[in-house]
Design an enzyme around this catalytic site. Structure first.
Site, PDB file in Angstrom:
ATOM      1  N   LYS A  66       0.855  -1.179   0.000  1.00 31.04           N
ATOM      2  CA  LYS A  66       0.000   0.000   0.000  1.00 31.04           C
ATOM      3  C   LYS A  66       0.893   1.231   0.000  1.00 31.04           C
ATOM      4  O   LYS A  66       1.854   1.305   0.770  1.00 31.04           O
ATOM      5  CB  LYS A  66      -0.892   0.019   1.242  1.00 31.04           C
ATOM      6  CG  LYS A  66      -1.753   1.281   1.372  1.00 31.04           C
ATOM      7  CD  LYS A  66      -2.592   1.205   2.630  1.00 31.04           C
ATOM      8  CE  LYS A  66      -3.380   2.471   2.863  1.00 31.04           C
ATOM      9  NZ  LYS A  66      -4.230   2.380   4.066  1.00 31.04           N
ATOM     10  N   THR A 129     -13.455  12.354   7.904  1.00 32.33           N
ATOM     11  CA  THR A 129     -13.994  11.178   7.218  1.00 32.33           C
ATOM     12  C   THR A 129     -13.576   9.889   7.907  1.00 32.33           C
ATOM     13  O   THR A 129     -14.315   8.892   7.867  1.00 32.33           O
ATOM     14  CB  THR A 129     -13.523  11.162   5.754  1.00 32.33           C
ATOM     15  OG1 THR A 129     -12.085  11.273   5.713  1.00 32.33           O
ATOM     16  CG2 THR A 129     -14.127  12.325   4.982  1.00 32.33           C
ATOM     17  N   ALA A 209      -3.169   9.668  15.928  1.00 32.63           N
ATOM     18  CA  ALA A 209      -1.745  10.023  15.932  1.00 32.63           C
ATOM     19  C   ALA A 209      -0.898   8.807  15.592  1.00 32.63           C
ATOM     20  O   ALA A 209      -0.921   7.815  16.318  1.00 32.63           O
ATOM     21  CB  ALA A 209      -1.343  10.575  17.299  1.00 32.63           C
TER      22      ALA A 209
END
Length: 309
Positions: A66, A129, A209
């Site tokens: 990814k 989102t 975070a």
């Protein structure tokens, strides 16, 4: 031929329940060594960052890389899914929604195994989102959740978020923190959750975070927690300031930090009392991407969705 799935394809193929099922099974396979993970790397771009991460899941039959390029105005994500037993690129998948789903699904798995029995309320600090899929996935995994209380600093964003997900707007982050399950999903560099706000028996999922310069939890959260776990300690040691700094300050020790798959597999009990406070520190690992991408491809093949390259 490789299959290409765009963002709209992924949205139509995967619902929160399917994502939770895929990620939960991925945690189980981690337990007996079927999964191998490479930590995230980041490179500088012009006013942005390029990140990559990878994993192989031998039992599932897939591996993935990814990568994403992030800038102030947004990010572009892609997953390349490979077979593990032959030189085959199985799929290329636009992975913004997929990434948000797998991150929400991981918190949902933590909630399924670590939330107090009969948990009825969810507090969310952060209204982007990513927060939407946190709510959707946790609702799918913990059906007893009846009330969602959300907070973010921008009133307009807060109102819009609450309308989209069916949540109540909180007056402060403290109000959102006083729930059975608490999710922090912000870009803040400084703590947004104080341990003194937590009720006995709460579960904290700290998700936002994932670099050494940002913290969402203060030290008191870790001091009050009777059980602390993360997704993968090797990555947490690299980028989780929410754990690194308290450990450096003597509040916590790495020996006290477990991995969520140990709870999912039954190796560890996790919560031992209804009043225990538990913490799941989520950084995001590529094994989730493999699992959710594989689920999307399977459904796409069954339904004739996507484009053959």
């Amino acid at each position: 031929m490789p299959l290409f799935l765009n963002e709209q394809d992924v949205v139509g193929l995967l619902d929160p329940a399917a994502a939770v099922e895929a990620v939960e099974a991925s945690f189980v396979r981690m337990t007996y060594g079927a999964v191998e993970i490479a930590p995230r790397r980041r490179l500088n771009l012009q006013e942005g960052r390029l990140a990559d991460m990878a994993a192989s899941d031998l039992e599932l039959g897939y591996a993935c890389v990814k990568t994403y390029a992030g800038f102030a105005e947004g990010a572009a994500f892609v997953v390349a899914l490979f077979a593990v037993d032959r030189p085959e690129l199985v799929a290329l998948i636009e992975a913004d929604h997929l990434g948000r789903l797998r991150t929400g699904a991981a918190s949902a798995v933590a909630a399924k195994y670590l939330a107090r029995e009969g948990a009825t309320s969810l507090g969310v600090i952060g209204c982007g989102t990513q927060a939407e899929t946190q709510v959707a996935c946790i609702r799918a995994a913990v059906p007893t959740v009846e009330r969602v209380v959300a907070y973010c600093r921008t009133e307009r964003n807060l109102r819009a978020f609450c309308e989209r997900v069916g949540a109540e707007p909180a007056e402060s982050n403290r109000e959102a923190a006083e729930q059975d399950i608490v999710v922090t999903i912000t870009t803040s560099r400084d703590p947004v959750l104080r341990g003194e706000w937590l009720r006995p028996g709460s579960l904290v999922c700290a998700v936002g975070a994932n670099n050494r310069a940002s913290r969402e939890l203060d030290n008191v959260v870790l001091e009050r927690a009777t059980f602390v776990c993360c997704d993968w300690k090797e990555q947490a040691r690299l980028e989780s300031a929410d754990l690194i700094e308290p450990i450096q300050q003597g509040v916590l020790d790495w020996l006290e930090v477990h991995e969520l798959h140990e709870v999912v597999s039954g190796e560890l009990p996790g919560r031992q009392s209804p009043d225990d406070i538990a913490v799941f520190k989520s950084n995001g690992i590529a094994s989730w991407d493999v699992a959710v991408a594989a689920a999307a491809v399977q459904r796409a093949r069954e339904r004739g969705v996507g484009t053959e390259l």
